[in-house]
Design a protein around this motif. Structure first.
Motif, PDB file in Angstrom:
ATOM      1  N   VAL A 245       0.828  -1.209   0.000  1.00  0.00           N
ATOM      2  CA  VAL A 245       0.000   0.000   0.000  1.00  0.00           C
ATOM      3  C   VAL A 245       0.866   1.265   0.000  1.00  0.00           C
ATOM      4  O   VAL A 245       1.742   1.436   0.846  1.00  0.00           O
ATOM      5  CB  VAL A 245      -0.941   0.022   1.228  1.00  0.00           C
ATOM      6  N   HIS A 246       0.633   2.121  -0.982  1.00  0.00           N
ATOM      7  CA  HIS A 246       1.293   3.430  -1.040  1.00  0.00           C
ATOM      8  C   HIS A 246       0.211   4.487  -1.107  1.00  0.00           C
ATOM      9  O   HIS A 246      -0.907   4.203  -1.512  1.00  0.00           O
ATOM     10  CB  HIS A 246       2.171   3.542  -2.288  1.00  0.00           C
ATOM     11  N   TYR A 247       0.570   5.692  -0.720  1.00  0.00           N
ATOM     12  CA  TYR A 247      -0.414   6.760  -0.923  1.00  0.00           C
ATOM     13  C   TYR A 247       0.274   8.070  -1.278  1.00  0.00           C
ATOM     14  O   TYR A 247       1.444   8.281  -0.951  1.00  0.00           O
ATOM     15  CB  TYR A 247      -1.323   6.923   0.307  1.00  0.00           C
ATOM     16  N   LEU A 248      -0.469   8.918  -1.975  1.00  0.00           N
ATOM     17  CA  LEU A 248      -0.042  10.291  -2.244  1.00  0.00           C
ATOM     18  C   LEU A 248      -1.136  11.158  -1.637  1.00  0.00           C
ATOM     19  O   LEU A 248      -2.310  10.952  -1.928  1.00  0.00           O
ATOM     20  CB  LEU A 248       0.002  10.568  -3.749  1.00  0.00           C
ATOM     21  N   SER A 249      -0.737  12.091  -0.795  1.00  0.00           N
ATOM     22  CA  SER A 249      -1.756  12.940  -0.182  1.00  0.00           C
ATOM     23  C   SER A 249      -1.592  14.362  -0.713  1.00  0.00           C
ATOM     24  O   SER A 249      -0.532  14.964  -0.577  1.00  0.00           O
ATOM     25  CB  SER A 249      -1.596  12.884   1.341  1.00  0.00           C
ATOM     26  N   PHE A 250      -2.646  14.905  -1.325  1.00  0.00           N
ATOM     27  CA  PHE A 250      -2.581  16.238  -1.935  1.00  0.00           C
ATOM     28  C   PHE A 250      -2.687  17.341  -0.875  1.00  0.00           C
ATOM     29  O   PHE A 250      -3.242  17.133   0.194  1.00  0.00           O
ATOM     30  CB  PHE A 250      -3.713  16.423  -2.950  1.00  0.00           C
ATOM     31  N   SER A 251      -2.184  18.529  -1.238  1.00  0.00           N
ATOM     32  CA  SER A 251      -2.217  19.667  -0.310  1.00  0.00           C
ATOM     33  C   SER A 251      -3.625  20.259  -0.183  1.00  0.00           C
ATOM     34  O   SER A 251      -3.916  21.009   0.734  1.00  0.00           O
ATOM     35  CB  SER A 251      -1.257  20.743  -0.804  1.00  0.00           C
ATOM     36  N   ARG A 252      -4.497  19.937  -1.136  1.00  0.00           N
ATOM     37  CA  ARG A 252      -5.908  20.349  -1.088  1.00  0.00           C
ATOM     38  C   ARG A 252      -6.680  19.479  -2.066  1.00  0.00           C
ATOM     39  O   ARG A 252      -6.085  18.604  -2.699  1.00  0.00           O
ATOM     40  CB  ARG A 252      -6.064  21.835  -1.452  1.00  0.00           C
ATOM     41  N   ASN A 253      -7.980  19.757  -2.215  1.00  0.00           N
ATOM     42  CA  ASN A 253      -8.768  18.987  -3.177  1.00  0.00           C
ATOM     43  C   ASN A 253      -8.491  19.470  -4.603  1.00  0.00           C
ATOM     44  O   ASN A 253      -8.722  20.637  -4.919  1.00  0.00           O
ATOM     45  CB  ASN A 253     -10.256  19.118  -2.835  1.00  0.00           C
ATOM     46  N   PHE A 254      -7.957  18.586  -5.432  1.00  0.00           N
ATOM     47  CA  PHE A 254      -7.662  18.947  -6.824  1.00  0.00           C
ATOM     48  C   PHE A 254      -8.629  18.282  -7.799  1.00  0.00           C
ATOM     49  O   PHE A 254      -8.573  18.533  -8.990  1.00  0.00           O
ATOM     50  CB  PHE A 254      -6.230  18.542  -7.195  1.00  0.00           C
ATOM     51  N   GLY A 255      -9.468  17.386  -7.309  1.00  0.00           N
ATOM     52  CA  GLY A 255     -10.420  16.695  -8.190  1.00  0.00           C
ATOM     53  C   GLY A 255      -9.915  15.325  -8.620  1.00  0.00           C
ATOM     54  O   GLY A 255      -8.712  15.047  -8.586  1.00  0.00           O
TER      55      GLY A 255
ATOM     56  N   LYS B 236       1.461  16.758  -0.644  1.00  0.00           N
ATOM     57  CA  LYS B 236       1.902  17.227   0.667  1.00  0.00           C
ATOM     58  C   LYS B 236       2.630  16.110   1.422  1.00  0.00           C
ATOM     59  O   LYS B 236       3.578  16.353   2.140  1.00  0.00           O
ATOM     60  CB  LYS B 236       0.671  17.679   1.451  1.00  0.00           C
ATOM     61  N   GLU B 237       2.149  14.899   1.235  1.00  0.00           N
ATOM     62  CA  GLU B 237       2.753  13.782   1.972  1.00  0.00           C
ATOM     63  C   GLU B 237       2.607  12.485   1.185  1.00  0.00           C
ATOM     64  O   GLU B 237       1.598  12.267   0.520  1.00  0.00           O
ATOM     65  CB  GLU B 237       2.015  13.642   3.321  1.00  0.00           C
ATOM     66  N   THR B 238       3.632  11.641   1.248  1.00  0.00           N
ATOM     67  CA  THR B 238       3.514  10.299   0.655  1.00  0.00           C
ATOM     68  C   THR B 238       3.763   9.277   1.756  1.00  0.00           C
ATOM     69  O   THR B 238       4.198   9.634   2.855  1.00  0.00           O
ATOM     70  CB  THR B 238       4.554  10.075  -0.460  1.00  0.00           C
ATOM     71  N   ASP B 239       3.524   8.012   1.448  1.00  0.00           N
ATOM     72  CA  ASP B 239       3.759   6.977   2.467  1.00  0.00           C
ATOM     73  C   ASP B 239       5.236   6.928   2.859  1.00  0.00           C
ATOM     74  O   ASP B 239       5.573   6.661   4.011  1.00  0.00           O
ATOM     75  CB  ASP B 239       3.275   5.617   1.965  1.00  0.00           C
ATOM     76  N   GLU B 240       6.126   7.245   1.878  1.00  0.00           N
ATOM     77  CA  GLU B 240       7.568   7.234   2.195  1.00  0.00           C
ATOM     78  C   GLU B 240       7.898   8.317   3.222  1.00  0.00           C
ATOM     79  O   GLU B 240       8.621   8.062   4.186  1.00  0.00           O
ATOM     80  CB  GLU B 240       8.378   7.470   0.922  1.00  0.00           C
ATOM     81  N   ASP B 241       7.343   9.535   3.009  1.00  0.00           N
ATOM     82  CA  ASP B 241       7.564  10.622   3.985  1.00  0.00           C
ATOM     83  C   ASP B 241       7.103  10.175   5.368  1.00  0.00           C
ATOM     84  O   ASP B 241       7.774  10.390   6.370  1.00  0.00           O
ATOM     85  CB  ASP B 241       6.727  11.881   3.619  1.00  0.00           C
ATOM     86  N   PHE B 242       5.931   9.557   5.387  1.00  0.00           N
ATOM     87  CA  PHE B 242       5.335   9.174   6.667  1.00  0.00           C
ATOM     88  C   PHE B 242       6.178   8.128   7.377  1.00  0.00           C
ATOM     89  O   PHE B 242       6.440   8.205   8.579  1.00  0.00           O
ATOM     90  CB  PHE B 242       3.914   8.656   6.431  1.00  0.00           C
TER      91      PHE B 242
END
Ligand code: UDP
Ligand code: MG
Length: 316
Positions: free
Chosen positions: A65-75, A307-313
């Protein structure tokens, strides 16, 4: 023998309830598909609920499981593009997290790609089950219209749910336009696509993020992105009005020469002026819409910001 890798892209916007259900189901399917290894890329599209916490937890539990978390809602369009740009699989699937794109269909899609050598297997739900009457009418009209005015074909009821080969994914990523209309982009890049019809079930938890106006704007985006017919049409209508004006002028000159009386008929004149300026404003508006798309495109703003990925976390 090296296992083939399937990447699953899952855009999520306020989906804290749906993610665990989806994850459980897709893990079950991944276990059944023994010939493949999996990678799950969740995109947190600026959710305001606990979506990010749920994804963090999952990424600790399961290294697929990986994730990319956006800094806001981009659609969702931005979410899909971010996913496609980051995945590493030989095959890539895009799936909604609300279970309207059932994971249980994945083995059959994989089989079709493998055995019948398609580049892409995509799903469509042309019956539009669950749509209100008005939405159904608008949707059907939209498909009829786009078929007439665009050279990029659109399959009625096409969903974003699809499994693609790497080559097709690379082609889509190379189309880095800002105003993204993925259903058109998928069609534009070509490749052999096998369409499977199914009836999309109700979403499993939470609410649809699409209001009527959001959908209307999306439909308009589809037209602006894949057809220039409205612009051409404005030129033709302009020409037609010039012709009508020319004939009317001739008529009035001849009428005045024969019968005199040049001043009668001003109410009709007012109607004509209002009508013609309405048409002019309308086509100015059409031009403005294309211009605004061009303006956003020229600015070259990023399609999404992470803003954040699973690697950053995991590092922190
Ligand atoms: N979604 C997203 N960003 C948005 C809106 C939706 O990532 O701004 C995701 C959402 O979490 C879901 C998918 O896109 O996984 C489809 O959204 P939804 O179910 O609301 O659309 P519908 O199925 O009604 O077309
Ligand atoms: Mg949905």
């Amino acid at each position: 023998m090296k296992k083939e890798k399937i990447s699953i892209i899952v855009p999520c916007y306020n989906e804290e309830k749906a993610i665990p259900i989806f994850y459980q189901e897709i893990s079950k399917i991944a276990k059944e598909m023994k010939k493949c290894e999996f990678e799950f890329f969740f995109i947190n599209d600026g959710s305001s609920d606990k979506t990010l916490e749920v994804l963090r937890e999952l990424s600790l539990q399961d290294e697929r499981v990986h994730y990319l978390s956006f800094s806001r809602n981009f659609g969702k369009e931005a979410g899909m593009y971010a996913g496609l740009s980051h995945v590493t699989g030989d095959y890539v699937a895009i799936m909604d997290v609300d279970m309207q794109d059932p994971p249980s269909m994945l083995p059959e899609m994989y089989r079709l790609i493998q055995e019948e050598n398609f580049d892409c297997v995509a799903l469509c739900s042309p019956s539009h089950k669950g749509y209100s009457f008005v939405r159904k009418v608008f949707t059907n009209c939209w498909y009829k219209l786009i078929e007439k005015i665009s050279s990029t074909p659109q399959v009625p009821g096409a969903r974003d749910f699809r499994l693609m080969k790497r080559k097709m994914v690379d082609a889509i990523v190379s189309m880095s336009e800002y105003n993204r209309y993925s259903k058109g982009i998928f069609s534009f890049v070509g490749f052999d696509t096998k369409w499977i019809e199914y009836e999309a079930p109700e979403r499993v938890a939470g609410n649809s993020k699409w209001s009527f106006w959001k959908l209307f704007r999306y439909a308009l985006d589809g037209i602006l992105a894949f057809s220039t017919t409205p612009l051409v049409l404005s030129a033709f209508v302009g020409l037609l009005f010039c012709l009508i004006a020319f004939i009317t002028i001739l008529f009035i000159i001849i009428k005045t020469l024969i019968w005199g009386d040049p001043v009668s008929g001003w109410p009709s004149l007012v109607c004509i002026i209002v009508f013609v300026s309405g048409i002019q404003l309308f086509f100015f508006g059409v031009m403005g819409m294309y211009l605004s798309k061009l303006y956003m495109e020229v600015k070259g703003r990023p399609i999404y910001i992470i803003k954040e990925t699973d690697e950053d976390f995991k590092k922190s």
